[in-house]
Design an enzyme around this catalytic site. Structure first.
Site, mmCIF file in Angstrom:
data_model
loop_
_atom_site.group_PDB
_atom_site.id
_atom_site.type_symbol
_atom_site.label_atom_id
_atom_site.label_comp_id
_atom_site.label_asym_id
_atom_site.label_seq_id
_atom_site.Cartn_x
_atom_site.Cartn_y
_atom_site.Cartn_z
ATOM 1 N N GLY A 54 -17.785 -6.533 22.164
ATOM 2 C CA GLY A 54 -17.188 -6.398 20.827
ATOM 3 C C GLY A 54 -15.670 -6.569 20.822
ATOM 4 N N CYS A 112 -17.563 -15.471 18.270
ATOM 5 C CA CYS A 112 -18.054 -14.269 18.956
ATOM 6 C C CYS A 112 -19.279 -13.687 18.257
ATOM 7 C CB CYS A 112 -16.973 -13.196 19.045
ATOM 8 S SG CYS A 112 -17.541 -11.773 20.001
ATOM 9 N N THR A 168 -21.700 -17.281 23.870
ATOM 10 C CA THR A 168 -23.037 -16.726 24.085
ATOM 11 C C THR A 168 -23.882 -16.866 22.818
ATOM 12 O OG1 THR A 168 -22.195 -14.576 23.423
ATOM 13 C CG2 THR A 168 -22.264 -15.032 25.774
ATOM 14 N N GLY A 192 -25.322 -16.616 31.076
ATOM 15 C CA GLY A 192 -25.987 -16.828 32.355
ATOM 16 C C GLY A 192 -27.008 -17.954 32.293
ATOM 17 N N GLY A 219 -23.937 -20.612 31.992
ATOM 18 C CA GLY A 219 -24.919 -20.570 33.066
ATOM 19 C C GLY A 219 -24.543 -21.315 34.329
HETATM 20 C C1 LIG Z 1 -18.993 -9.565 29.479
HETATM 21 C C2 LIG Z 1 -18.623 -10.800 28.700
HETATM 22 C C3 LIG Z 1 -17.513 -10.782 27.861
HETATM 23 C C4 LIG Z 1 -17.162 -11.913 27.134
HETATM 24 N N1 LIG Z 1 -16.056 -11.877 26.332
HETATM 25 C C5 LIG Z 1 -15.674 -13.000 25.664
HETATM 26 C C6 LIG Z 1 -14.480 -13.016 24.889
HETATM 27 O O1 LIG Z 1 -13.734 -12.041 24.802
HETATM 28 N N2 LIG Z 1 -14.165 -14.164 24.246
HETATM 29 C C7 LIG Z 1 -14.943 -15.312 24.328
HETATM 30 O O2 LIG Z 1 -14.589 -16.342 23.724
HETATM 31 N N3 LIG Z 1 -16.074 -15.322 25.077
HETATM 32 C C8 LIG Z 1 -16.445 -14.206 25.730
HETATM 33 N N4 LIG Z 1 -17.581 -14.233 26.508
HETATM 34 C C9 LIG Z 1 -18.377 -15.466 26.592
HETATM 35 C C10 LIG Z 1 -17.981 -16.292 27.827
HETATM 36 O O3 LIG Z 1 -16.619 -16.674 27.760
HETATM 37 C C11 LIG Z 1 -18.863 -17.558 27.950
HETATM 38 O O4 LIG Z 1 -18.690 -18.357 26.799
HETATM 39 C C12 LIG Z 1 -20.342 -17.233 28.100
HETATM 40 O O5 LIG Z 1 -20.531 -16.063 28.881
HETATM 41 C C13 LIG Z 1 -21.141 -18.386 28.691
HETATM 42 O O6 LIG Z 1 -20.816 -18.640 30.023
HETATM 43 P P1 LIG Z 1 -21.662 -18.033 31.264
HETATM 44 O O7 LIG Z 1 -23.098 -18.258 30.969
HETATM 45 O O8 LIG Z 1 -21.173 -18.785 32.449
HETATM 46 O O9 LIG Z 1 -21.321 -16.590 31.325
HETATM 47 C C14 LIG Z 1 -17.945 -13.106 27.241
HETATM 48 C C15 LIG Z 1 -19.064 -13.112 28.086
HETATM 49 C C16 LIG Z 1 -19.411 -12.003 28.814
HETATM 50 C C17 LIG Z 1 -20.608 -12.048 29.725
#
Ligand SMILES: Cc1cc2nc3c(=O)[nH]c(=O)nc-3n(C[C@H](O)[C@H](O)[C@H](O)COP(=O)(O)O)c2cc1C
Length: 293
Positions: A54, A112, A168, A192, A219
């Site tokens: 959040g 977000c 996400t 992921g 991912g």
């Molecule tokens: C714990 C967590 C916090 C995140 N915080 C943000 C954030 O503050 N701003 C944002 O644009 N994306 C945020 N994301 C999304 C990531 O930047 C990314 O877009 C998303 O996790 C997909 O990549 P991944 O599958 O490699 O984790 C967050 C993701 C995770 C898991």
């Protein structure tokens, strides 16, 4: 270029990991400090991770006085992720970042899934931010829209320099015993491995729609995952969830990426840029040639 995904690495508590990247992306900063959502805020699932942080962050004032000077000392280019609840929030933060030479780029988080109030449209936010800063602007989009190409084109027309894809996507996990949501706010953002095919489709679609520079994420766990994103049109790749399990992922993924490119006879992984589209075209060309015979 290899970056971290916003919110997935604290550059101040893990400076060596941040230094192993080509640029460090901050957690999203909002106008006022935010504690974020009620716990529980992280849950594992079979196919990835759910988070409902959040947008917990110190707010732009404290970020500028306390965090930014320390982040600048890391010696890697700093990208600041900017968030808000209305267009002016984004524009105000962009104008305050504009004079800070230590900020290389701004990523506009217009996607977000963990904040209740929907933001104004991506195009409006990008236009207002464009007027507020000369810094390169990357629009971070959600894959959970009916037509991501349309959003990408609107961001491009509004002055974005690049796209960050993807954020996400909403998910829900139930406690096996109580059958109640595990996360405090109920639902959260899924990241992921489950996100990889979604990210590949989003990057491929936005590459075709705009030809803009793209930071691909979603991912990525291995160098081959990164190369696949490059093949569909990402210039750069960001590591997110993988960093929680493997802080050495930047060096490992980089080495695997070079090996995966070399195995294909390429001098550099950049040679793989957008090749997935070339194959589609040449397959089409072959069909055309046949049909014209
Ligand atoms: C714990 C967590 C916090 C995140 N915080 C943000 C954030 O503050 N701003 C944002 O644009 N994306 C945020 N994301 C999304 C990531 O930047 C990314 O877009 C998303 O996790 C997909 O990549 P991944 O599958 O490699 O984790 C967050 C993701 C995770 C898991």
């Amino acid at each position: 270029m290899l970056l971290n995904a916003s919110g997935c690495l604290d550059g101040l508590t893990a400076p060596d990991v941040a230094r192993s990247l080509d640029a460090f992306v901050t957690k999203t900063v909002t106008p006022l400090p935010r504690d974020g959502n009620a716990p529980v805020r992280i849950a594992e699932t079979d196919v990835g991770m759910l988070n409902s942080i959040g947008l917990a962050n110190p707010g732009i004032d404290r970020f500028l006085t306390r965090n930014l000077p320390q982040l600048a000392a890391l010696g890697v280019p700093i990208w600041v992720s900017v968030g808000g609840f209305e267009t002016d929030d984004y524009a105000d933060i962009c104008s305050r970042l504009d004079d800070h030479a230590e900020v290389s780029a701004i990523e506009l988080n217009v996607s977000c899934p963990n904040v209740e109030t929907p933001a104004d449209s991506a195009a409006e936010i990008v236009s207002a931010s464009r007027l507020a800063t000369r810094k390169p602007l990357w629009a971070k989009l959600s894959p959970a829209v009916p037509d991501i190409a349309e959003v990408a084109r609107a961001a491009q027309a509004s002055g974005a320099d690049g796209l960050s894809l993807v954020n996400t996507i909403r998910g829900l996990k139930l406690d096996e015993r109580t059958l109640r949501p595990v996360l405090g706010p109920g639902q959260g953002g899924l990241s992921g491995p489950a996100l990889k095919p979604i990210a590949l489709a989003a990057v491929a679609t936005c590459y075709r729609a705009t030809q803009m520079p793209i930071v691909g994420m979603g991912g990525v766990q291995t160098g081959l995952d990164a190369l696949e994103l490059i093949a569909v049109g990402a210039r750069h790749v960001a590591l997110g969830t993988v960093l929680f399990a493997d802080p050495d992922a930047p060096a490992r993924v980089r080495a695997e990426l070079h090996a995966a490119a070399a195995a294909r006879g390429w001098n550099a992984y950049e040679d793989g840029y957008a090749v997935a589209h070339e194959e589609t075209l040449s397959a089409g060309a072959t069909l055309d040639e046949r049909s014209s015979v």
